[in-house]
Design an enzyme around this catalytic site. Structure first.
Site, PDB file in Angstrom:
ATOM      1  N   HIS A   1       0.944  -1.965  -9.782  1.00  0.00           N
ATOM      2  CA  HIS A   1       1.305  -1.962  -8.367  1.00  0.00           C
ATOM      3  C   HIS A   1       2.686  -2.576  -8.144  1.00  0.00           C
ATOM      4  CE1 HIS A   1      -0.747  -0.439  -4.870  1.00  0.00           C
ATOM      5  NE2 HIS A   1      -0.273  -1.419  -4.133  1.00  0.00           N
TER       6      HIS A   1
ATOM      7  N   LYS B   1      -5.644   8.242  -1.479  1.00  0.00           N
ATOM      8  CA  LYS B   1      -6.859   7.718  -0.869  1.00  0.00           C
ATOM      9  C   LYS B   1      -7.496   8.778   0.017  1.00  0.00           C
ATOM     10  CE  LYS B   1      -5.592   2.827  -0.931  1.00  0.00           C
ATOM     11  NZ  LYS B   1      -5.375   1.607  -0.110  1.00  0.00           N
TER      12      LYS B   1
ATOM     13  N   HIS C   1       1.320   6.688   2.429  1.00  0.00           N
ATOM     14  CA  HIS C   1       0.777   5.815   3.468  1.00  0.00           C
ATOM     15  C   HIS C   1       0.418   6.651   4.693  1.00  0.00           C
ATOM     16  CE1 HIS C   1       2.985   1.993   1.842  1.00  0.00           C
ATOM     17  NE2 HIS C   1       1.844   2.217   1.226  1.00  0.00           N
TER      18      HIS C   1
ATOM     19  N   TYR D   1       8.222  -3.227   3.682  1.00  0.00           N
ATOM     20  CA  TYR D   1       9.390  -3.173   2.806  1.00  0.00           C
ATOM     21  C   TYR D   1      10.688  -3.467   3.546  1.00  0.00           C
ATOM     22  CZ  TYR D   1       6.102  -1.349  -0.535  1.00  0.00           C
ATOM     23  OH  TYR D   1       5.022  -1.221  -1.371  1.00  0.00           O
TER      24      TYR D   1
ATOM     25  N   ARG E   1       5.071   0.163  -8.181  1.00  0.00           N
ATOM     26  CA  ARG E   1       5.021   0.914  -6.920  1.00  0.00           C
ATOM     27  C   ARG E   1       5.855   0.200  -5.849  1.00  0.00           C
ATOM     28  NH1 ARG E   1       1.953   4.530  -3.724  1.00  0.00           N
ATOM     29  NH2 ARG E   1       1.075   3.667  -1.797  1.00  0.00           N
TER      30      ARG E   1
ATOM     31  N   ARG F   1       0.102   5.183  -7.175  1.00  0.00           N
ATOM     32  CA  ARG F   1      -0.885   4.143  -7.458  1.00  0.00           C
ATOM     33  C   ARG F   1      -1.439   4.347  -8.860  1.00  0.00           C
ATOM     34  NH1 ARG F   1      -2.085   6.226  -2.266  1.00  0.00           N
ATOM     35  NH2 ARG F   1      -1.840   4.700  -0.574  1.00  0.00           N
TER      36      ARG F   1
END
Length: 301
Positions: free
Chosen positions: A243, A169, A269, A278, A246, A145
């Site tokens: 992004h 995150k 994730h 995806y 990414r 990110r």
């Protein structure tokens, strides 16, 4: 300071200290909550599900996207869950408010040719240009990110083993492999960074990996400008940003047969369901190949 503001500030401190949320996330929560209480004009203890639904309805009527409204509802839910867990309220009014059904758009990604053209476009032997090349190599080569890129420090690099330590995150750390081209680009950039640091006598207390000409850590906004600049230079008209690279990283891996759980780990994730978007991209890609390549389709064209 009124009671509501005090509750909100305590909640934001909880997000920062207990959950390790990023400054951007905390700012979004703060904005959403103050907007909500400006609408309801009442204390948190007096808010009911009708008031929350009224706020959500107003947001939709204003023309805000479902994604934006869903984020605001998520902020409200998290806040009232916090108040409930702290014993400040006896009933959580947000639990009775249904989620909005959001149609997830497939993320845009670049073709392999356009990706290579974009990454290779910064080619001058200058500090800023070599920095830009290294950033583009990392964004695509590692799928990180933009916030993760900007927060990288020199100590997070392990060029010998070809690895970087990324803080995602919630401050969750993961190790991501570096490709050979990314390693080479970083080495060239670091050599110029070293010369610039000596010349301008940058402070060495903190060692951000990517810096500007003044030695300050590069910002998300600056990275976005870099991506847009080089995209326009090679004739990409669509609106893209960090992004996009990414998404391109993940899409290209899947097309080449990478396992979905491996991609999940590389992207950081927490849930496989997030990564599964995806698979829809890959299906679309397969259908395009089928339409172009199948003998029956060729006969029809």
């Amino acid at each position: 300071m009124d009671t509501t503001t005090n509750y909100i500030n305590n909640f934001l401190n909880y997000l920062k200290l207990q959950r390790g949320e990023s400054p951007n996330t905390i700012r979004a929560y703060k904005k959403d909550l103050f907007e909500f209480f400006q609408f309801v004009k009442t204390m948190p203890e007096e808010v009911d599900s009708v008031a929350i639904r009224g706020f959500i309805s107003e947001q939709i009527l204003k023309g805000n996207s479902k994604t934006t409204v869903t984020r605001k509802l998520s902020s409200i839910r998290s806040f009232f869950s916090y108040l409930y867990s702290e014993g400040i309220i006896k009933i959580n009014p947000a639990r009775a408010v249904s989620s909005l059904k959001v149609r997830r758009n497939l993320p845009k990604f670049l073709t392999i040719d356009d990706t290579f053209k974009l990454i290779e476009s910064p080619s001058e032997d200058k500090f800023i240009v070599q920095r830009d090349r290294a950033m583009l190599e990392l964004l695509y080569g590692c799928g990180i990110r933009v916030s993760e890129l900007c927060s990288l420090n020199l100590e997070d690099l392990n060029l010998k083993d070809g690895l970087i330590k990324v803080k995602g995150k919630g401050q969750k750390e993961r190790i991501v492999p570096l490709g050979q081209k990314a390693k080479e680009a970083i080495k060239k950039y670091l050599a110029m960074r070293h010369i610039l640091r000596i010349k301008k006598r940058f402070a060495t207390q903190e060692a951000p990996l990517f810096i500007n000409n003044r030695g300050n850590r590069i910002s998300d906004r600056q990275v976005r400008r870099v991506v847009i600049k080089y995209a326009k230079a090679i004739g990409i008209q669509e609106k893209i940003g960090p992004h996009t690279l990414r998404h391109t990283f993940a899409s290209h891996l899947l097309m080449e047969g990478a396992d979905l759980r491996v991609i999940q780990e590389l992207l950081g994730h927490s849930s496989l369901s997030t990564t599964q978007i995806y698979t829809h991209i890959d299906l679309k890609h397969l259908m395009e190949i089928y339409d172009k390549s199948h003998p029956l389709n060729k006969e029809e064209n």
